[in-house]
Structures are given as structure tokens and as C-alpha cells.
Write an enzyme that holds these catalytic residues in place. Structure first.
Site, PDB file in Angstrom:
ATOM      1  N   ASP A  12      78.611  31.336 -84.683  1.00  0.00           N
ATOM      2  CA  ASP A  12      77.544  30.786 -83.836  1.00  0.00           C
ATOM      3  C   ASP A  12      78.138  30.498 -82.461  1.00  0.00           C
ATOM      4  OD1 ASP A  12      74.949  29.596 -83.211  1.00  0.00           O
ATOM      5  OD2 ASP A  12      75.959  27.655 -83.276  1.00  0.00           O
ATOM      6  N   SER A  13      77.263  30.217 -81.502  1.00  0.00           N
ATOM      7  CA  SER A  13      77.746  29.863 -80.164  1.00  0.00           C
ATOM      8  C   SER A  13      78.385  28.477 -80.142  1.00  0.00           C
ATOM      9  CB  SER A  13      76.575  29.881 -79.183  1.00  0.00           C
ATOM     10  OG  SER A  13      75.632  28.908 -79.578  1.00  0.00           O
ATOM     11  N   TYR A  44      74.485  30.286 -75.500  1.00  0.00           N
ATOM     12  CA  TYR A  44      74.255  31.725 -75.364  1.00  0.00           C
ATOM     13  C   TYR A  44      72.830  32.000 -74.856  1.00  0.00           C
ATOM     14  CZ  TYR A  44      78.436  33.327 -78.020  1.00  0.00           C
ATOM     15  OH  TYR A  44      79.707  33.634 -78.436  1.00  0.00           O
ATOM     16  N   GLY A  45      71.933  31.062 -75.127  1.00  0.00           N
ATOM     17  CA  GLY A  45      70.506  31.271 -74.837  1.00  0.00           C
ATOM     18  C   GLY A  45      70.178  31.816 -73.464  1.00  0.00           C
ATOM     19  N   CYS A  75      73.243  32.472 -85.894  1.00  0.00           N
ATOM     20  CA  CYS A  75      72.771  32.207 -84.538  1.00  0.00           C
ATOM     21  C   CYS A  75      71.599  33.148 -84.283  1.00  0.00           C
ATOM     22  CB  CYS A  75      73.908  32.491 -83.562  1.00  0.00           C
ATOM     23  SG  CYS A  75      73.438  32.420 -81.829  1.00  0.00           S
ATOM     24  N   ASN A  76      70.452  32.576 -83.946  1.00  0.00           N
ATOM     25  CA  ASN A  76      69.260  33.413 -83.709  1.00  0.00           C
ATOM     26  C   ASN A  76      69.417  34.277 -82.473  1.00  0.00           C
ATOM     27  OD1 ASN A  76      66.722  32.283 -85.491  1.00  0.00           O
ATOM     28  ND2 ASN A  76      68.270  30.725 -85.129  1.00  0.00           N
ATOM     29  N   THR A  77      70.020  33.703 -81.410  1.00  0.00           N
ATOM     30  CA  THR A  77      70.157  34.429 -80.149  1.00  0.00           C
ATOM     31  C   THR A  77      71.014  35.676 -80.355  1.00  0.00           C
ATOM     32  OG1 THR A  77      70.153  32.239 -79.133  1.00  0.00           O
ATOM     33  CG2 THR A  77      70.697  34.077 -77.705  1.00  0.00           C
ATOM     34  N   GLU A 154      74.946  19.789 -78.768  1.00  0.00           N
ATOM     35  CA  GLU A 154      76.377  20.027 -78.548  1.00  0.00           C
ATOM     36  C   GLU A 154      77.086  18.783 -77.992  1.00  0.00           C
ATOM     37  OE1 GLU A 154      78.540  22.624 -79.151  1.00  0.00           O
ATOM     38  OE2 GLU A 154      77.004  23.828 -80.122  1.00  0.00           O
ATOM     39  N   CYS A 186      66.360  28.450 -83.895  1.00  0.00           N
ATOM     40  CA  CYS A 186      67.697  28.268 -83.329  1.00  0.00           C
ATOM     41  C   CYS A 186      68.430  27.393 -84.332  1.00  0.00           C
ATOM     42  CB  CYS A 186      67.614  27.583 -81.966  1.00  0.00           C
ATOM     43  SG  CYS A 186      69.247  27.080 -81.343  1.00  0.00           S
ATOM     44  N   THR A 187      69.630  27.797 -84.697  1.00  0.00           N
ATOM     45  CA  THR A 187      70.321  27.058 -85.769  1.00  0.00           C
ATOM     46  C   THR A 187      70.774  25.663 -85.335  1.00  0.00           C
ATOM     47  OG1 THR A 187      72.361  28.254 -85.191  1.00  0.00           O
ATOM     48  CG2 THR A 187      71.054  29.110 -87.042  1.00  0.00           C
ATOM     49  N   HIS A 188      70.720  25.378 -84.040  1.00  0.00           N
ATOM     50  CA  HIS A 188      71.019  24.007 -83.593  1.00  0.00           C
ATOM     51  C   HIS A 188      69.866  23.042 -83.922  1.00  0.00           C
ATOM     52  CE1 HIS A 188      74.187  25.881 -81.130  1.00  0.00           C
ATOM     53  NE2 HIS A 188      74.648  24.678 -80.859  1.00  0.00           N
TER      54      HIS A 188
END
Ligand code: DGL
Length: 271
Positions: A12-13, A44-45, A75-77, A154, A186-188
Site C-alpha cells: 500500500d502507499s 498516491y491519490g 491499495c485501491n489507487t 497517516e 480506499c484502504t485507509h
């Protein structure tokens, strides 16, 4: 020939993919885990698609060099722009988070009014719309980019009053003609889930695309006969970050409820 005892890789980012790891630890407690968060280059978005593909490939190569039997692009992005290319380049099974999330939303929705929240990159790619409409052309899909959510997570502020304000303001456009199902694309975002649920109301079903992915991961382990049956070696989780190990450890330790956590700092690409 892949060995069943090898770990599963997650990328993931940043810390977002930990929401997928948490579910993997619950459903697949025998599996060893290697995780890489590219925190130094997060988010990354807002980045151009080609750069996200390049960064995703660097993360993939790093984990493959460590030895993994399967890769989850948590990570979806990155899934939106890089999944097909990564799949074509490597010889281990690779899964992303968008198809499982879409499938689950179609199962959950009764009115066909589905909304997706994600990063600018994910929304711009329109990958969720494509997946949903390909399977069910009559559903109505709305997408909303939430660029302020990832920095809140983050910076470990995802339970703060600031987070509540940002979530309420950002989701306001969805409050008219509310969807019955909202994909956390979004995994966040599952770290903000209690706040998102509170803002949307209890009548809206939230879909955690990352957690849904673990169902697919489990099916693939069966399909490729790759489950880890060796219980002699105790399960290991190792985490790599391109950013601050301390910040990563603080968030991951709390979220995964782990007292000790092996976190190593690495460099990727030229940074
Ligand atoms: N967690 C990521 C996702 O699922 C990326 C967030 C970001 O780096 O912008 O899209």
C-alpha cells in the site's frame, strides 16, 4: 514451484493496507505476512497514473525479492491503474481490492443506489463504476474523491475532532438522495469507519473493500493449494516502510493490537 510456507505480501502507499492485513490475520491466522507501506511517497491519490504504476512495480519487486507466494495490492489507487500490468509481469497470483468491493456492494444494495468514496486517482479511473455497471447495468453509481482523508489517517489523527469535521464536510454532497450502500474505496478509510458511519447514518451499509478482498484471498489459497499447513514455525508478520518506523509502529501496533512489531525502514527507487 511455490512453497506453502512462504508469506503473503501486502502493499500500500502507507498504513491503509493494514486494514486488509487485520482481516487476513483474523481469517487466515496460519499465514505469514510481509507488508510494505510506501509512506515516504504517500499519498498516491493525487499522483499521475503512470507514476503510481511505477511505484507499485517497485514495491512488488521488493516483496518478490524477499520471497512471497501471493501478492495483495491492498491499495485501491494502485489496483485501479496497475493491477493488470503487475499480474501480467509476475508469476505468482496477484489480487487487488476493487473487484471484491464491487461484488460485495452489489450483494448488499437493495435500492441500486451505490456510492463510492476514494482517492482522486481511483475516482478518476472510474474503475468501480466499470466493475459495478458491467455486472449490473441498472445500478446507479456516484463517486466522490476525499483527498483530505488519507493525510488524517497517516498522521494518526483519525479519531480526532478534526477528523470528524473533515469527514462531515467532505461527505455532505452524499447526504441528498442518500445511497443505501457506500463503498470505502480506499484502504485507509476503514480507520475512519465509525466517523463515516455516524455521518452517513445507520441506514447506509458501508463496504470495506479491503476486508472483502480477504475472502477472495482465502479462495485463491484453496484454489492454488497454497495454504500454510506448517504449524511448527510460529506465525510471523514483518513490516517495511519507506517512512518513519516509529509512526508506522504506533499506528500498526494499535490497529492490529500487537505489542511487539518488527518494522524496518527501506528505500525504494530514487525517492
Ligand atoms: N490506501 C490507498 C487506497 O486504497 C491509497 C491512498 C493514497 O495514497 O492516496 O487508495
Amino acid at each position: 514451484m511455490l512453497s506453502n510456507e512462504l508469506p503473503i505480501g501486502f502493499i500500500d502507499s502507507g498504513v491503509g493496507g493494514l486494514t486488509v492485513v487485520k482481516e487476513a490475520m483474523r481469517q487466515l491466522p496460519n499465514e505469514h505476512i510481509l507488508y510494505l507501506g510506501d509512506t515516504a511517497r504517500c499519498p498516491y491519490g493525487p499522483r499521475p497514473a503512470q507514476q503510481v504504476v511505477e511505484f507499485t512495480w517497485q514495491m512488488t519487486q521488493f516483496l518478490i525479492d524477499q520471497g512471497i507466494k501471493m501478492l495483495v495490492i491492498a491499495c485501491n489507487t494502485a489496483t485501479a491503474v496497475a493491477l493488470d500490468e503487475i499480474k501480467a509481469k509476475v508469476d505468482i497470483p496477484v489480487i487487488g481490492v476493487i473487484q471484491p468491493g464491487s461484488r460485495s456492494a452489489l450483494k448488499a444494495s437493495h435500492t441500486g443506489e451505490i456510492a463510492v468514496i476514494g482517492t482522486e486517482g481511483t475516482v478518476k479511473s472510474a474503475t468501480y463504476e466499470k466493475e459495478l455497471l458491467e455486472k449490473s447495468p441498472d445500478v446507479h453509481v456516484r463517486s466522490l474523491a476525499c483527498p483530505k482523508f488519507v493525510p488524517v489517517v497517516e498522521s494518526n489523527q483519525f479519531t480526532s475532532p478534526v477528523a470528524k469535521k473533515i469527514v462531515a464536510e467532505t461527505l455532505a454532497p452524499l447526504m441528498y438522495n442518500k445511497p443505501d450502500t457506500l463503498i470505502l474505496g480506499c484502504t485507509h478509510y476503514p480507520l475512519l469507519r465509525p466517523i463515516i458511519q455516524n455521518v452517513m447514518g445507520s441506514d447506509v451499509t458501508l463496504i470495506d473493500s479491503g476486508a472483502e478482498t480477504v475472502n477472495d484471498l482465502s479462495t485463491l489459497l484453496d484454489y492454488f493449494n497454497l495454504n500454510n499447513y506448517d504449524r511448527k514455525v510460529s506465525k510471523t508478520c514483518k513490516f517495511y516502510t519507506t517512512g518513519s518506523p516509529k509512526m508506522f509502529r504506533d499506528i500498526a501496533g494499535d490497529w492490529l493490537d500487537l505489542k511487539t512489531l518488527e518494522v524496518e525502514h527501506i528505500h525504494l527507487g530514487g525517492k
